[in-house]
Design an enzyme around this catalytic site. Structure first.
Site, PDB file in Angstrom:
ATOM      1  N   HIS A 111       6.622   2.208 -13.540  1.00 53.49           N
ATOM      2  CA  HIS A 111       6.946   1.846 -12.049  1.00 53.49           C
ATOM      3  C   HIS A 111       6.061   0.669 -11.992  1.00 53.49           C
ATOM      4  O   HIS A 111       6.668  -0.625 -11.897  1.00 53.49           O
ATOM      5  CB  HIS A 111       7.647   2.244 -11.237  1.00 53.49           C
ATOM      6  N   GLU A 112       4.979   0.137 -11.995  1.00 56.29           N
ATOM      7  CA  GLU A 112       4.414  -0.821 -11.872  1.00 56.29           C
ATOM      8  C   GLU A 112       3.963  -1.410 -12.949  1.00 56.29           C
ATOM      9  O   GLU A 112       4.402  -3.103 -12.861  1.00 56.29           O
ATOM     10  CB  GLU A 112       2.867  -0.340 -11.213  1.00 56.29           C
ATOM     11  N   HIS A 125       7.398  -3.849 -12.431  1.00 54.88           N
ATOM     12  CA  HIS A 125       6.797  -5.205 -11.025  1.00 54.88           C
ATOM     13  C   HIS A 125       6.467  -6.363 -12.263  1.00 54.88           C
ATOM     14  O   HIS A 125       6.947  -8.051 -12.371  1.00 54.88           O
ATOM     15  CB  HIS A 125       5.955  -4.799 -10.440  1.00 54.88           C
ATOM     16  N   GLU A 150      11.815  -3.275  -5.572  1.00 58.62           N
ATOM     17  CA  GLU A 150      11.066  -2.120  -5.778  1.00 58.62           C
ATOM     18  C   GLU A 150      12.973  -1.052  -6.135  1.00 58.62           C
ATOM     19  O   GLU A 150      12.419   0.217  -7.471  1.00 58.62           O
ATOM     20  CB  GLU A 150      11.274  -0.574  -4.860  1.00 58.62           C
ATOM     21  N   ASP A 153      11.917   0.568 -10.156  1.00 61.84           N
ATOM     22  CA  ASP A 153      12.579   1.898 -10.585  1.00 61.84           C
ATOM     23  C   ASP A 153      13.003   2.716 -12.126  1.00 61.84           C
ATOM     24  O   ASP A 153      12.940   3.186 -12.618  1.00 61.84           O
ATOM     25  CB  ASP A 153      13.356   2.871  -9.354  1.00 61.84           C
TER      26      ASP A 153
HETATM   27 ZN   LIG Z   1       6.606  -0.815  -6.370  1.00 57.40          ZN
END
Ligand SMILES: [Zn+2]
Length: 417
Positions: free
Chosen positions: A279-280, A283, A357, A361
């Site tokens: 997930h990070e 980003h 977000e 995801d």
């Molecule tokens: Zn996040």
């Protein structure tokens, strides 16, 4: 004519101060109501993961924080009234000796010194009473004040030269001072984002590479696909301050990092760690930091341009209850009063953040098994005593992350697909 402008601006400014704060208190009360309506039982979707005790603890913790926040909002209004209509800021400026640049710097420094001294009891209460009561606080008074001192020294080391820089620009570049200041501040902002992971954050915490035999292979795999290096994944000793858990990404270019709180790692299995890492990395891969930097660049250009226009209008100073037309008061009005007008744009930035977000995801769901991200997220909620229910309007206004239910439903749709 001018005095009429002053009067109108004063009325509009005070309306914003009062309406914004009342609205924030209203939102907070809505959230408290929603939490309490759902306190009796765990929402159906979460019954397999969440026991009633933990759910109620989360509701109680969130309610305590919201009620604390409401008192803080009342205090903030009182402070704004003291500084502006009751002319605290103007009196402070007049009371200072000196003249020229030193006076402007002294004015802003004394303002911030007074503000942070007055907010100290609030921070102390939040950490040592509220967080303590729910078992989150791990900070000692010594560490609390060491952090404050470090922050103060850092603030002065950065802030004072910065202020002198801007004031020098203000004095010497004529009507284009706002443009030169904008370029100067942008350079400073970029350097800070660049330096944060390797220079600033390590002043407050220790970072070590995320390792482990079992993890190693999975990490290598994920980071290589995201165009990252395994040595850019770190663990931070968050546990010395509180037991809240989290993970974040920071920096750009060669100075980027993904950071896990040690508190989070202790509760997660290997697959959950990898899912959250994905997930990070999402980003990062989706360039969310450069994108935010561009947005803030545009907004700051607009801000400086408006400041340039207004700096020569006496009604603007008078309209915010400061008669002196000087850079110190101008910057103070921009830092303290202008947020009253930009307050209503808050939901837009929260919306953009929530959208990102979801994107991260989706990236993680593609790279790893979404089931592990779901269970990792649920552990994160539980660990932080974050309630899984929320009021829609409250959430739309403030939340940088999507509500638990929406987020997990979206992830489940990836599982079935
Ligand atoms: Zn996040």
């Amino acid at each position: 004519m001018n005095s009429l402008y002053v009067y109108y601006t004063q009325v509009i400014f005070l309306c914003f101060v009062i309406i914004n704060h009342l609205f924030e208190i209203y939102l907070s009360r809505r959230q408290v109501t929603t939490l309490h309506q759902n306190r009796g039982s765990v929402p159906e979707e979460f019954r397999n993961f969440l026991i009633l005790d933990d759910h109620q603890r989360a509701v109680n913790y969130a309610t305590a924080k919201l009620q604390f926040g409401q008192k803080r909002l009342v205090w903030d209004v009182i402070m704004l009234f003291i500084w502006f209509p009751m002319k605290g800021a103007e009196k402070l400026y007049m009371a200072l000796p000196e003249s020229g640049m030193h006076k402007e710097v002294l004015f802003l420094l004394s303002f911030f010194a007074i503000q942070s001294l007055l907010s100290l009891p609030w921070s102390l209460y939040l950490t040592f009473v509220l967080e303590e009561k729910f078992g989150f606080n791990k900070t000692t008074l010594k560490l609390f004040f060491t952090d404050r001192m470090k922050g103060l020294v850092l603030g002065l080391l950065l802030g004072v030269p910065l202020l002198y820089g801007i004031l020098w620009i203000f004095r010497s570049t004529g009507s284009l001072w706002w443009l030169v200041s904008f370029v100067f501040m942008t350079a400073v902002q970029f350097s800070l984002v660049w330096l944060y992971p390797t220079v600033i954050a390590p002043l407050f915490n220790k970072f070590k590479p995320l390792e482990g035999e079992e993890l190693k292979h999975g990490i290598e795999n994920l980071v290589t696909r995201a165009g990252f290096h395994a040595k850019e994944v770190f663990v931070m000793d968050a546990s010395k301050r509180s037991s809240h858990g989290n993970a974040y990404f920071t920096g750009f270019g060669k100075n980027k990092r993904v950071v896990f709180f040690d508190t989070l790692l202790k509760d997660l299995g290997t697959n959950e760690i990898l899912a959250i890492l994905a997930h990070e990395l999402g980003h990062m891969k989706l360039k969310h930091i450069p994108k935010s930097l561009v947005t803030s660049l545009i907004l700051s250009f607009l801000g400086f341009w408006i400041m340039g226009r207004l700096s020569t209008e006496s009604w603007f100073y008078g309209g915010h209850f400061i008669k002196v037309m000087a850079p110190g008061p101008l910057f103070l009005i921009f830092l303290q009063a202008i947020p009253m007008y930009t307050f209503w744009f808050g939901p837009i930035s929260a919306y953009v953040s929530r959208k990102r977000e979801f994107e991260a995801d989706a990236y993680a769901a593609e790279e790893t098994n979404p089931q592990f991200l779901i269970s990792g997220l649920l552990k994160l909620y539980q660990q932080n005593a974050s309630p899984v229910v929320t009021d829609k309007i409250y959430s739309g206004f403030y939340h940088s992350h999507p509500p638990a239910l929406e987020r997990i439903k979206k992830l489940e749709s990836f599982v079935k697909a």
